[in-house]
Every structure is written in C-alpha cells, then in structure tokens.
Design an enzyme around this catalytic site. Structure first.
Site, PDB file in Angstrom:
ATOM      1  N   ASP A  47       0.962  -1.197  -0.099  1.00  0.00           N
ATOM      2  CA  ASP A  47      -0.017  -0.017   0.238  1.00  0.00           C
ATOM      3  C   ASP A  47       0.967   1.180  -0.048  1.00  0.00           C
ATOM      4  O   ASP A  47       1.895   1.115   0.189  1.00  0.00           O
ATOM      5  CB  ASP A  47      -0.795   0.024   1.178  1.00  0.00           C
ATOM      6  CG  ASP A  47      -1.974   1.241   1.311  1.00  0.00           C
ATOM      7  OD1 ASP A  47      -2.225   1.844   0.148  1.00  0.00           O
ATOM      8  OD2 ASP A  47      -2.105   1.677   2.236  1.00  0.00           O
ATOM      9  N   SER A  48       0.374   2.586  -0.297  1.00  0.00           N
ATOM     10  CA  SER A  48       0.969   3.445  -0.442  1.00  0.00           C
ATOM     11  C   SER A  48       1.613   3.949   1.228  1.00  0.00           C
ATOM     12  O   SER A  48       2.247   4.668   1.643  1.00  0.00           O
ATOM     13  CB  SER A  48       0.121   4.966  -0.589  1.00  0.00           C
ATOM     14  OG  SER A  48      -0.861   4.925  -0.024  1.00  0.00           O
TER      15      SER A  48
ATOM     16  N   CYS B  68     -11.003   3.770  -0.050  1.00  0.00           N
ATOM     17  CA  CYS B  68      -9.665   3.666   0.306  1.00  0.00           C
ATOM     18  C   CYS B  68      -9.112   2.889   1.469  1.00  0.00           C
ATOM     19  O   CYS B  68     -10.015   2.720   2.734  1.00  0.00           O
ATOM     20  CB  CYS B  68      -9.017   5.070   0.590  1.00  0.00           C
ATOM     21  SG  CYS B  68      -7.485   5.283   1.203  1.00  0.00           S
TER      22      CYS B  68
ATOM     23  N   TYR C 224      -0.617   8.421  -2.669  1.00  0.00           N
ATOM     24  CA  TYR C 224      -0.471   8.201  -3.881  1.00  0.00           C
ATOM     25  C   TYR C 224      -1.815   8.888  -4.509  1.00  0.00           C
ATOM     26  O   TYR C 224      -1.864   9.122  -5.786  1.00  0.00           O
ATOM     27  CB  TYR C 224      -0.927   6.706  -4.242  1.00  0.00           C
ATOM     28  CG  TYR C 224       0.387   5.545  -3.975  1.00  0.00           C
ATOM     29  CD1 TYR C 224       1.700   6.161  -3.649  1.00  0.00           C
ATOM     30  CD2 TYR C 224       0.213   4.468  -4.341  1.00  0.00           C
ATOM     31  CE1 TYR C 224       2.694   5.383  -3.620  1.00  0.00           C
ATOM     32  CE2 TYR C 224       1.251   3.651  -4.191  1.00  0.00           C
ATOM     33  CZ  TYR C 224       2.455   4.129  -3.769  1.00  0.00           C
ATOM     34  OH  TYR C 224       3.520   2.995  -3.754  1.00  0.00           O
TER      35      TYR C 224
ATOM     36  N   HIS D 171      -7.114   2.927   3.781  1.00  0.00           N
ATOM     37  CA  HIS D 171      -7.046   3.552   5.240  1.00  0.00           C
ATOM     38  C   HIS D 171      -8.152   3.858   5.768  1.00  0.00           C
ATOM     39  O   HIS D 171      -8.329   3.889   7.043  1.00  0.00           O
ATOM     40  CB  HIS D 171      -6.476   4.912   4.986  1.00  0.00           C
ATOM     41  CG  HIS D 171      -4.852   5.166   4.658  1.00  0.00           C
ATOM     42  ND1 HIS D 171      -4.286   4.725   3.360  1.00  0.00           N
ATOM     43  CD2 HIS D 171      -3.716   5.330   5.424  1.00  0.00           C
ATOM     44  CE1 HIS D 171      -2.893   4.735   3.437  1.00  0.00           C
ATOM     45  NE2 HIS D 171      -2.524   4.925   4.513  1.00  0.00           N
TER      46      HIS D 171
ATOM     47  N   CYS E 137      -4.459  -1.050  -2.206  1.00  0.00           N
ATOM     48  CA  CYS E 137      -4.758   0.444  -2.225  1.00  0.00           C
ATOM     49  C   CYS E 137      -5.615   0.493  -3.697  1.00  0.00           C
ATOM     50  O   CYS E 137      -5.083   0.036  -4.614  1.00  0.00           O
ATOM     51  CB  CYS E 137      -3.246   0.854  -2.513  1.00  0.00           C
ATOM     52  SG  CYS E 137      -3.390   2.729  -2.579  1.00  0.00           S
TER      53      CYS E 137
END
Length: 265
Positions: A12-13, A186, A44, A188, A75
């Site tokens: 992932d970023s 996302c 990203y 996150h 991601c």
C-alpha cells in the site's frame, strides 16, 4: 512454479493496507505475509498514474526477489494506476487489486443514494467510471474526494480533533444528500469506522472491500494449488520512510508489535 510455503506480498502507499492484511490473515492464517508500506511516497491519491506505476513496479520486483507466490495491491489508487501494467509484466503471477464496493452498495441502498469517500485519483479514474456505469445505473452516487485524510490516519492518532473535524466535513454533505450507504473507497478508511459510528445514523451501511479481497486471494491461490498448509504464518514489514515511525503505528493499527525493515527503492 512457486511453492505453497512461499509468501504473499501485500503493498500500500502507507498503513491503510494493514486493514486488508488483517482480513487476509484472518481468512488465511497459514500464509506468510510480506507487507511494504510505501510511506516515503505518500499520498498516492495526489500523484500521477505514471509515478504510481513506477512505484508499484519497484515493489513488485522486490516481492519477486523475496520469492512471493502472489501479490495484493491493497490500495485503490495503486490498483487503478498499476494493476493492468503489473499483469502484463507478470502474466503468470496471481495478482489481486482493490476497487470501491459499488456493486454491493448499489444492492444494499434503500434510499437509492450512495456516498463514496475516496482519494481524488480513484474518483477521477476511468476504472471507477466503468464501475459506476456497470453497477450503479439505478442509483444516485455522490462522490467525496478526501484530500488530507490519509496523511492524518498515517499519524496513528485516530482520536485527534483534526481528524474528526476533517472527516465530519467530508461525511456531512453525503448525509445531507440522503445517503444511506457509504463506501469506504480507500484502504486507510476502515480504521475510521469507530469515528464514523458516532457521525452517521445507525441505519447507514458502511461498506469496504477488505474481506472480499481476502476471499479473492484465497480463490486464486486455491486455483493455482498454492494455499499454504501447516503452521500459522507470520507477517514481515518494510517501509520506504523511517522504520521507527511504522513500528510505533503497528500496535495501534495492526494490534501487534513487529520489526520493520527499510525498503530503499
């Protein structure tokens, strides 16, 4: 041919993919997992597709060097930019990407209004437009780009007033428009579920795709006779930023303390 005991690479970023990693470990506890958090190049969502593709190529090459039998792009933005490129580069490698849960959200909504929280890169992509065209013709989809949200989550302070205020500002217009189903677009954002629970009515469904990605990985590994057998697997971590920063966040988001190595590419 890779061995069943070979690891699975997950990237992932930043730390958002830990939400997906947890779902993978829950469903596939025997798998050894390699996690790269590309924190040195976050976010990203505000980068160009070419930039993101280059980052994903570096990380995919690293996973290959580590002997990974499969790769998960945990991601949404990386999937949009790079999954087709990586499948062309590694045609025999099981690759799993992310996409916003438009199909289940469209099926779940009662009001006919679905809200999407995601990065600018995801919402502006042709892939997202195709999802809407395929699955959301009969519902109204209201999108909300969320600049700055990933960076606040990356601090690991999920109770900060700044994070709460920013999230409230993004969610409120969706609720005002009548959304009864909210897509977390996302990886996150699942870490914000406790905050969201205090912001949205109880009858608003909150949907993400971490569990679906884990099921797709299980399907692909099974189809290629690559499911690990035997004892429980471990997870190993790398970051392109300061390893100490990720070490401090892991107990908060991963609920375990693990060593973190530097990923220099």
């Amino acid at each position: 041919m890779a061995e069943r005991s070979a690891p699975v690479g997950v990237m992932d970023s930043g730390v958002g993919g830990l939400s997906v990693l947890a779902e993978i470990q829950r469903l596939l506890p025997n798998e050894t997992l390699l996690y790269v958090a590309d924190c040195g190049h976050i976010p990203y969502g505000e980068k160009s597709p070419d930039y993101i593709r280059e980052r994903c190529r570096h990380i995919a090459e690293f996973f290959h060097e580590q002997g990974a039998k499969a790769m998960v792009l945990a991601c949404n933005t990386a999937t949009v930019a790079a999954v087709a490129d990586l499948r062309e580069l590694y045609p025999t490698w099981p690759l799993v990407g992310m996409e916003p849960a438009v199909k289940p959200a469209a099926a779940a909504t009662r009001s006919g209004v679905v809200g999407v929280l995601a990065t600018t890169g995801t919402l502006q992509s042709a892939k997202f437009a195709a999802l809407l065209d395929r699955f959301a013709n009969d519902v109204q989809v209201i999108t909300q780009p969320c600049p700055g949200l990933v960076e606040l989550i990356e601090t690991g302070d999920l109770a900060s007033p700044a994070l709460r205020q920013m999230l409230q500002g993004y969610v409120q217009p969706l609720l005002a428009a009548g959304c009864d189903t909210l897509i977390l677009g996302c990886t996150h954002y699942p870490f914000l579920r406790p905050l969201l629970a205090g912001m949205v009515p109880n009858d608003v469904a909150i949907i993400d795709t971490g569990a679906a990605v884990a099921r797709q990985l299980r399907r692909l590994l099974g189809a290629n006779d690559l499911l690990a057998k035997g004892p429980a697997g471990a997870a190993r971590f790398w970051t392109s930023a300061d390893p100490e920063a990720l070490r401090k966040i892991l107990p908060v988001l991963w609920h375990k303390s693990d060593d973190v190595q530097s990923f220099a590419l």
